[in-house]
Design a protein around this motif. Structure first.
Motif, PDB file in Angstrom:
ATOM      1  N   ILE A 308       0.847  -1.200   0.000  1.00  0.00           N
ATOM      2  CA  ILE A 308       0.000   0.000   0.000  1.00  0.00           C
ATOM      3  C   ILE A 308       0.881   1.248   0.000  1.00  0.00           C
ATOM      4  N   PHE A 312       0.899   4.144  -2.865  1.00  0.00           N
ATOM      5  CA  PHE A 312       0.738   5.579  -2.607  1.00  0.00           C
ATOM      6  C   PHE A 312       1.900   6.372  -3.209  1.00  0.00           C
ATOM      7  N   TYR A 315       1.575   6.511  -7.047  1.00  0.00           N
ATOM      8  CA  TYR A 315       0.376   7.236  -7.480  1.00  0.00           C
ATOM      9  C   TYR A 315       0.541   8.735  -7.248  1.00  0.00           C
ATOM     10  N   PHE A 316       0.994   9.119  -6.055  1.00  0.00           N
ATOM     11  CA  PHE A 316       1.188  10.537  -5.754  1.00  0.00           C
ATOM     12  C   PHE A 316       2.256  11.153  -6.663  1.00  0.00           C
ATOM     13  N   ALA A 564       0.039   7.132   4.151  1.00  0.00           N
ATOM     14  CA  ALA A 564      -0.484   8.097   3.176  1.00  0.00           C
ATOM     15  C   ALA A 564       0.122   9.480   3.411  1.00  0.00           C
ATOM     16  N   ALA A 567       3.803   9.476   2.201  1.00  0.00           N
ATOM     17  CA  ALA A 567       3.874   9.491   0.736  1.00  0.00           C
ATOM     18  C   ALA A 567       3.485  10.865   0.188  1.00  0.00           C
ATOM     19  N   ALA A 568       2.453  11.489   0.788  1.00  0.00           N
ATOM     20  CA  ALA A 568       2.022  12.816   0.344  1.00  0.00           C
ATOM     21  C   ALA A 568       3.130  13.840   0.558  1.00  0.00           C
ATOM     22  N   PHE A 574      -1.331  15.865  -2.651  1.00  0.00           N
ATOM     23  CA  PHE A 574      -2.487  15.342  -1.913  1.00  0.00           C
ATOM     24  C   PHE A 574      -3.686  16.170  -2.344  1.00  0.00           C
TER      25      PHE A 574
END
Length: 629
Positions: A308, A312, A315-316, A564, A567-568, A574
């Motif tokens: 996961i 993240f 994707y970010f 999350a 990662a942001a 975000f």
């Protein structure tokens, strides 16, 4: 891993095919119906591994076609056959009648099998592990002349050879584990690929995630988790799935170094994901004397959290860079993929059920293989034939060399650490440097794992760590299983940590990228592989198994949000691109959520909710003017 010969004539190609087929067929049978005897089980494994390695990998990469080297090959084949067959014939007699009394032939054949073990490892895996083996032999024999921690009373050559040959060295725990567990699951992986199951899971990953921003990277994460679990090798996984995913990532705009890094980080983590996991997990179960089902069960939550986190991160990164997914018309349709192969999903169910029922792990691989063959019969295009059976067993037999070629040398390393007492001394040194501080000791173990793992396969790195580092954690009051799990995870991360990061280098070669830059991109992507092992020690509820469910759910939920946030903050997105101060706030909120104290959790949640609402409400304002990072 070295390059195989490309100049084998028809006779040797046929010989390799027959040997590989017989090897896989033999261990497929023992996986389903039990072994014949300990000496045949171990001896055949090592003998066939030696023969295939000598036939497929040249003694010199510079002069692979030299006629002189064919003579060398013939000598090593004779040495391998004589030393292993002698061991198989003498094993019972030695164990029953003359344990501790070695004769001249024992010493001669013992020295020969040691030499062949080191040479086979060198040919297949390169120089690093054989050099470690030679160093360990030197440290064991020359103990009285060595300084400091390396000094000991010394071991006679005859005693060394006896231990390596008969007690628990070359034919010991490592070979037994590889023969019992690794080969059946490699066969299972070959069956999955040759029955259409591998294509189904790849198409499933592509149809589900390919259209999302940065979709090819998510395909790499999804598919590599499945294939890595089966292959047990980060490098093999990169090669198997990276040839498909890396070009797709480059196509949508990822830089070559980042594309290679994503595949490397995803492939390395597959060794940690149940239900199959990698080779090192079976060794861990053996060394900790735990059922493999227990190891798989406690590994599930941490492995999912890692993937996961990786999802993240990619994707970010894609959203911040403005990357798009692949056009839907270029992707397989989910409905069509499911229509053609939905039944393959039950392969995972079959594996989980067989494990849950308490059957041995090899039996799991056996029934998993039988099930995917049954699935292939449901469609004409994938129907399993006798030719496919031969191909499957041949592929499995030769793919087993990536792990098996290290077995004899690893036995030498383990035996040397035991005989010389260096394992105990090294653990004491770690405790001394760490001054009894658990956190500092964990940091030291992570550092040592990175150094030891340079150029070594995960299994080799973990085995060495299990002797050098795990005892120091156990002495500090940590249960054996979490201590060994820490060592396993730290061993895996060395695959993507520069300067010698073999999985990242493999990804770079496919992506046409700079190897070191690829490794440097892989480290932050796989950062949670370094972070999560600390939770094995400080928050064992992450394992779920044997813990209160409510506590485990709370820990895992907090970790998900923390992941999350990290990662942001790290990738700078975000809901929209983030300013520098916004990234800093997300990064600071991340550790607050992993601290189990009530007030830090509450404060962390307040910060996260406030930032999420703020960034969501201002995303339209940021859509036109680009917000500088």
């Amino acid at each position: 891993m070295a390059k195989k010969r490309d100049n084998l004539n028809r006779f040797f190609q046929t010989a390799v095919g027959i040997i590989a087929f017989g090897f896989s067929a033999f261990y497929f049978y023992t996986a389903g119906f039990g072994i014949f005897s300990s000496e045949s089980h171990r001896g055949i494994y090592l003998l066939v591994t030696f023969l295939l390695s000598i036939l497929l990998y040249p003694a010199s990469r510079k002069y692979p076609k030299s006629k002189v080297l064919y003579v060398v090959d013939a000598i090593f084949v004779a040495m391998a056959c004589s030393s292993v067959l002698y061991w198989m014939l003498q094993y019972k007699e030695y164990a029953i009648y003359r344990a501790g009394w070695t004769n001249q032939w024992d010493l001669i054949f013992g020295l020969l099998v040691m030499l062949v073990s080191l040479e086979v490892t060198r040919r297949v895996m390169g120089n690093v592990l054989p050099i470690i083996g030679l160093v360990m032999l030197g440290l064991t024999y020359f103990g009285p002349y060595l300084p400091g921690i390396f000094n000991h009373g010394g071991i006679r050559l005859s005693s060394m050879v006896e231990y390596y040959y008969y007690t628990d060295g070359i034919f010991g725990t490592i070979v037994n584990t590889f023969a019992t567990y690794i080969v059946p699951f490699l066969i299972f992986g070959a069956f999955l690929n040759n029955t259409g199951g591998g294509d189904f899971f790849m198409d499933l990953a592509t149809s589900l995630t390919g259209h999302i921003a940065g979709g090819p990277a998510l395909i790499a994460v999804f598919s590599s988790s499945i294939f890595g679990s089966i292959s047990g090798s980060g490098v093999a996984n990169v090669v198997a799935t990276g040839t498909f995913t890396i070009p797709m990532m480059k196509k949508v705009g990822y830089k070559p170094e980042f594309a290679g890094a994503v595949e490397a980080a995803a492939s390395a983590g597959g060794q940690l994901l149940p239900p199959v996991m990698g080779a090192a997990a079976f060794v861990l179960a053996t060394l900790t004397q735990q059922p493999y089902s227990t190891i798989a069960l406690i590994s599930f939550a941490p492995a999912i959290l890692y993937y996961i986190a990786l999802g993240f991160m990619v994707y970010f990164r894609a959203r911040r860079s403005g990357l798009q997914g692949l056009p839907r018309e270029e992707l397989p349709k989910f409905s069509e993929v499911m229509k053609k192969g939905w039944y393959y999903l039950f392969t995972i169910v079959v594996v989980v059920v067989v494990i849950a029922l308490g059957y041995p792990a090899p039996r799991t691989a056996f029934w998993g293989s039988v099930f995917v063959v049954f699935c292939s019969m449901l469609r004409k295009e994938t129907r399993f034939t006798f030719d496919k059976l031969i191909k499957t067993f041949r592929e499995a037999g030769t793919s087993a060399l990536s792990v098996g070629a290290t077995a004899g040398t690893l036995g030498i390393v383990m035996a040397s650490l035991t005989l010389s007492g260096l394992g105990v001394k090294f653990s004491s040194l770690i405790l001394s440097v760490g001054q009894g501080n658990l956190f500092l000791t964990l940091v030291l173990v992570a550092f040592i794992a990175t150094i030891i793992g340079m150029g070594l396969p995960t299994t080799a790195s973990y085995i060495i760590l299990s002797i050098l580092a795990a005892p120091s954690l156990i002495q500090l009051g940590i249960d054996p299983v979490p201590a060994h799990m820490v060592c396993l995870w730290f061993a895996v991360i060395s695959n993507i940590t520069p300067p010698v990061c073999v999985a990242a280098f493999a990804g770079a070669s496919i992506a046409g990228a700079h190897p070191m830059k690829t490794g440097l991109n892989a480290v932050p992507l796989g950062l949670f592989m370094y972070i999560l092992p600390f939770f094995f020690i400080y928050e064992p509820a992450i394992f779920v198994y044997g813990q209160e469910l409510a506590v485990s759910v709370k820990i895992i939920a907090s970790l998900l949000i923390s992941i999350a946030c990290f990662a942001a903050g790290f990738q700078g997105w975000f809901f929209r691109n983030l300013r520098t101060w916004e990234r800093a706030v997300f990064l600071l909120a991340s550790p607050l959520l992993v601290d189990t104290r009530f007030f830090t959790d509450i404060f962390g949640y307040i910060v996260v909710v406030a930032m999420a609402v703020y960034t969501y409400k201002t995303k339209k304002q940021a859509a036109n003017p680009q917000i500088a990072a």
